[in-house]
Design an enzyme around this catalytic site. Sequence first.
Site, PDB file in Angstrom:
ATOM      1  N   HIS A 305      12.369   9.221 -11.134  1.00 21.08           N
ATOM      2  CA  HIS A 305      13.577   9.909 -11.575  1.00 21.08           C
ATOM      3  C   HIS A 305      13.833   9.587 -13.037  1.00 21.08           C
ATOM      4  O   HIS A 305      13.954   8.415 -13.400  1.00 21.08           O
ATOM      5  CB  HIS A 305      14.760   9.444 -10.721  1.00 21.08           C
ATOM      6  CG  HIS A 305      15.946  10.338 -10.801  1.00 21.08           C
ATOM      7  ND1 HIS A 305      16.852  10.279 -11.837  1.00 21.08           N
ATOM      8  CD2 HIS A 305      16.366  11.331  -9.991  1.00 21.08           C
ATOM      9  CE1 HIS A 305      17.782  11.194 -11.639  1.00 21.08           C
ATOM     10  NE2 HIS A 305      17.514  11.842 -10.534  1.00 21.08           N
ATOM     11  N   GLU A 354      30.063   4.527 -17.774  1.00 16.06           N
ATOM     12  CA  GLU A 354      29.906   5.914 -17.345  1.00 16.06           C
ATOM     13  C   GLU A 354      31.247   6.451 -16.831  1.00 16.06           C
ATOM     14  O   GLU A 354      31.931   5.794 -16.055  1.00 16.06           O
ATOM     15  CB  GLU A 354      28.873   6.023 -16.222  1.00 16.06           C
ATOM     16  CG  GLU A 354      27.510   5.453 -16.574  1.00 16.06           C
ATOM     17  CD  GLU A 354      26.577   5.441 -15.373  1.00 16.06           C
ATOM     18  OE1 GLU A 354      26.790   6.215 -14.427  1.00 16.06           O
ATOM     19  OE2 GLU A 354      25.637   4.622 -15.389  1.00 16.06           O
ATOM     20  N   HIS A 380      25.995   0.434  -9.085  1.00 23.16           N
ATOM     21  CA  HIS A 380      26.313   1.628  -8.311  1.00 23.16           C
ATOM     22  C   HIS A 380      25.020   2.366  -7.987  1.00 23.16           C
ATOM     23  O   HIS A 380      23.947   1.966  -8.416  1.00 23.16           O
ATOM     24  CB  HIS A 380      27.322   2.522  -9.034  1.00 23.16           C
ATOM     25  CG  HIS A 380      26.922   2.932 -10.421  1.00 23.16           C
ATOM     26  ND1 HIS A 380      26.819   2.049 -11.471  1.00 23.16           N
ATOM     27  CD2 HIS A 380      26.573   4.138 -10.934  1.00 23.16           C
ATOM     28  CE1 HIS A 380      26.448   2.683 -12.570  1.00 23.16           C
ATOM     29  NE2 HIS A 380      26.282   3.956 -12.271  1.00 23.16           N
TER      30      HIS A 380
HETATM   31 FE   LIG Z   1      25.291   5.591 -13.160  1.00 23.89          FE
END
Ligand SMILES: [Fe+2]
Length: 443
Positions: A305, A354, A380
């Site tokens: 990814h 973020e 996270h």
């Molecule tokens: Fe993130």
Amino acid sequence: MTQQAVDAGGRVTTSVSSVVDTNTYQSGLGNEFETEALPGTLPIGQNSPQKVAHGLVSELMSGTTFGAPRALNRRSYLFRIRPSVQHSKFEQVASKNFLTPPFTLPAAPLDYCWGPFRTSEASVDFIDGLATICGTGSPHSQSGVAFHAYSATASMRDRVFGNADGEMLIVPHIGGLHLATEYGILDVYAGEIAVIPRGVRVRVELLDGYAAGFVCENFGLPLRLPELGLVGSNGLANVADFKIPVAAYEDHDGAVQWTQKFAGNMWNCEVDHSPLDVVAWRGSLYPYKYDLHRFVGMGTSTVDHPDPSIFCLLTSPSDPILGPNFDIMAITPRWVVGDHTFLAPGFHRNCVTEFIMLLQGQFGGLEPGSTTLTNSYTPHGPDAETQGTLRDAVLGPMKVEDQLMLLFETRFPVQITDFANSVLPAVEGYSKQWDGIPKRFGQ
Ligand SMILES: [Fe+2]
């Protein structure tokens, strides 16, 4: 929904909204533009003639220091009916929820998630309907950002707003906005963004009677397109898809309130005519808008990814190693592929902060209009159910049809406001979403 059509010139056009913006725009970003609402207004070969055509005056507006590198220099000449100096004395006024960092609550490594902000008050215009969620830095340091939500039920009437502290990135979520600026008209709808440079005055009118969305106030370097590096000369946001207003002026007398945000405070003065009286302008400083669905996404064609930097739409640079002052990532409908790959962002702890806005579709079971804040090094990743499902999924090309999000990143720790702490609805159980991930080691 994304719609495709073929225009009169045989070109395939892609649109994601049934709303058709019939305004005329110029195309590009970083270009030098010139536009005139009355023919023959723009002086030839100079910007400050002894007498400007039609009895106008010439006014310079700079967005960067005069000696800034040519490619990054931003300034425009405005040819207007009356100079901006004609106004009453500014008086400071209070602002209830539209605030400027630093705030009193400490920046924290907590898992913040909020539902949409909706005002229950009538006759609240765009400026009075702004409520600050979180922020970092300050206008004094010319560094950092503040993230605001807005919920408005009335158009601004006989009022304009200018922000000397930062440029305003406006992200509609519900309802279109008619942005009457000194540089002309921008109509902006859900699925689009608009940027109003520092100091440019705007009157925000509601196209649908109600509007909600977000504003990012950038105290740092002006937003610009990211370099493409090894990606090459195409991809991500194409320059031609940024829309710039053409000159449009108002010529009427009468009291107009000019609200100016300066150094974290709000100031009001009165102007006896419309300040949106620019008949022509030329230069490299101007507001603009962009349809997020025009974003050309990139992704892997083999394994793993990619980092979210592949979604970078605009950037306010800061440090090339530690991170941006403010990056905007556009996460739009896209194909997701990859051999023996976990087809979603995995678990991570990033050096940057973020802030996510879900504008449309699905993300972690949240309601559109929701936001999350994850400060640096706060872990996270996928929730327990997603992790279990994707881990065992039979892989094949997957189309994410219905998802529109913006991800804002900043290198700085972000503080939330009292409004976010006690008024904005927190999403219950958000921080518990990872508790059900089983220990599979040794199984
Ligand atoms: Fe993130």
